[in-house]
Design a protein around this motif. Structure first.
Motif, short mmCIF file in Angstrom:
data_model
loop_
_atom_site.label_atom_id
_atom_site.label_comp_id
_atom_site.label_asym_id
_atom_site.label_seq_id
_atom_site.Cartn_x
_atom_site.Cartn_y
_atom_site.Cartn_z
N SER A 265 4.20 2.43 8.14
CA SER A 265 5.45 1.74 7.80
C SER A 265 5.19 0.24 7.76
CB SER A 265 6.55 2.08 8.81
OG SER A 265 6.81 3.46 8.81
N TYR B 112 17.96 5.36 13.40
CA TYR B 112 17.65 4.18 12.59
C TYR B 112 18.23 4.27 11.18
CZ TYR B 112 14.35 2.45 16.13
OH TYR B 112 13.78 1.96 17.28
N LEU C 9 8.16 7.04 10.53
CA LEU C 9 9.50 6.68 10.08
C LEU C 9 9.69 7.14 8.64
CD1 LEU C 9 9.94 2.99 11.32
CD2 LEU C 9 11.07 5.02 12.25
N PHE D 112 4.10 4.21 13.99
CA PHE D 112 4.59 4.00 12.62
C PHE D 112 3.59 3.21 11.79
CE2 PHE D 112 8.79 3.44 15.12
CZ PHE D 112 8.84 4.80 15.42
N ASP E 188 6.65 -2.40 6.30
CA ASP E 188 7.72 -3.34 6.57
C ASP E 188 8.01 -3.42 8.06
OD1 ASP E 188 8.00 -4.00 3.92
OD2 ASP E 188 9.78 -2.78 3.58
N TYR E 189 7.94 -2.29 8.74
CA TYR E 189 8.11 -2.28 10.19
C TYR E 189 7.03 -3.13 10.87
CZ TYR E 189 7.66 -0.69 15.00
OH TYR E 189 7.52 -0.68 16.38
N GLN F 192 14.84 5.48 7.50
CA GLN F 192 14.83 4.97 8.88
C GLN F 192 14.20 3.59 8.95
OE1 GLN F 192 12.68 8.15 10.73
NE2 GLN F 192 14.44 9.53 10.79
N GLU F 193 13.08 3.41 8.26
CA GLU F 193 12.43 2.10 8.28
C GLU F 193 13.33 1.04 7.68
OE1 GLU F 193 8.22 0.05 6.91
OE2 GLU F 193 9.02 1.71 5.72
N SER F 194 13.94 1.33 6.55
CA SER F 194 14.82 0.37 5.90
C SER F 194 16.01 0.03 6.78
CB SER F 194 15.30 0.92 4.56
OG SER F 194 16.23 0.04 3.95
#
Length: 219
Positions: free
Chosen positions: A105, A52, A73, A102, A107-108, A77-79
């Motif tokens: 995370s 990711y 994450l 996750f 935003d995920y 990786q998340e971004s």
């Protein structure tokens, strides 16, 4: 070797699998790899979340199928994942592989549209009802309501989801989404809550709507 003249270029799918082995991530994703190939995707499999953080790879990927329960994450990786979906890469999966993972995370989770909270200790037999307002959606068109015996997921979800199918908890009496889609930027997201076991995924209606959902999410 280049693409054959007159034939549309193959789309690229990335299957990301791992995490808790109880959700059989390898066996479950292998069930759908042939369907992705038949739909014209060149399929790559990754067993490491570091994929990711590979921006060029994700930019050239039309669909990510994730089956990864638990885990963390990194910010990079998340971004990378969320940015790729926002730019048009599809994102799809089922059960804990999308919503029981996750959980730090944010935003995920906003991208996916839901977070697993609870399921009764025992498997339950429950009905899944196709929403009549979306009965012509290509993921569920022509499919009937169906019954499963498996985990019944209680989730936090948001109003941005287009809910295609629901169930109802008996205690307390609560409607709950089972299948939804959503847009995140230019990317499409598909999720189905059913899929704890291979037996669940092989249920004819579950298999068909999952197959359709994965393909629908592709760019």
């Amino acid at each position: 070797m280049g693409e054959r003249p007159g034939r549309p270029p193959m789309r690229r799918a990335l299957v990301v699998r791992g995490g808790w082995e109880g959700h059989v991530p390898v066996e479950a994703t292998e069930l759908f790899v042939p369907e992705l190939a038949a739909a014209g995707f060149e399929v790559t499999v990754a067993d490491d979340l570091e994929v990711y953080a590979d921006g060029p790879l994700l930019a050239g990927t039309d669909l990510i199928v994730q089956c990864w329960t638990g885990g963390v994450l990194t910010p990079e990786q998340e971004s990378g994942l969320v940015s790729a979906v926002r730019a048009g890469t599809g994102f799809a999966g089922w059960h804990g592989g999308l919503v029981a993972t996750f959980d730090g995370s944010h935003d995920y989770l906003r991208m996916v549209g839901g977070l697993f909270l609870h399921h009764p200790e025992d498997f339950l037999t429950y009905d899944v009802v196709i929403d009549p307002a979306h009965a012509d959606h290509p993921i569920v068109a022509g499919l009937d309501d169906f019954t499963v015996e498996t985990e019944q997921y209680w989730m936090l979800t948001d109003a941005h989801n287009e809910v295609l199918a629901t169930t109802r908890f008996v205690s307390p009496e609560t409607p709950m989404p089972v299948v939804w889609t959503r847009r995140w930027g230019r990317g499409k997201v598909f999720f189905s809550a059913v899929g704890h076991r291979m037996e669940d995924l092989r249920h004819p209606t579950v298999y068909e709507l999952t197959r359709r959902g994965l393909i629908w999410a592709g760019r």
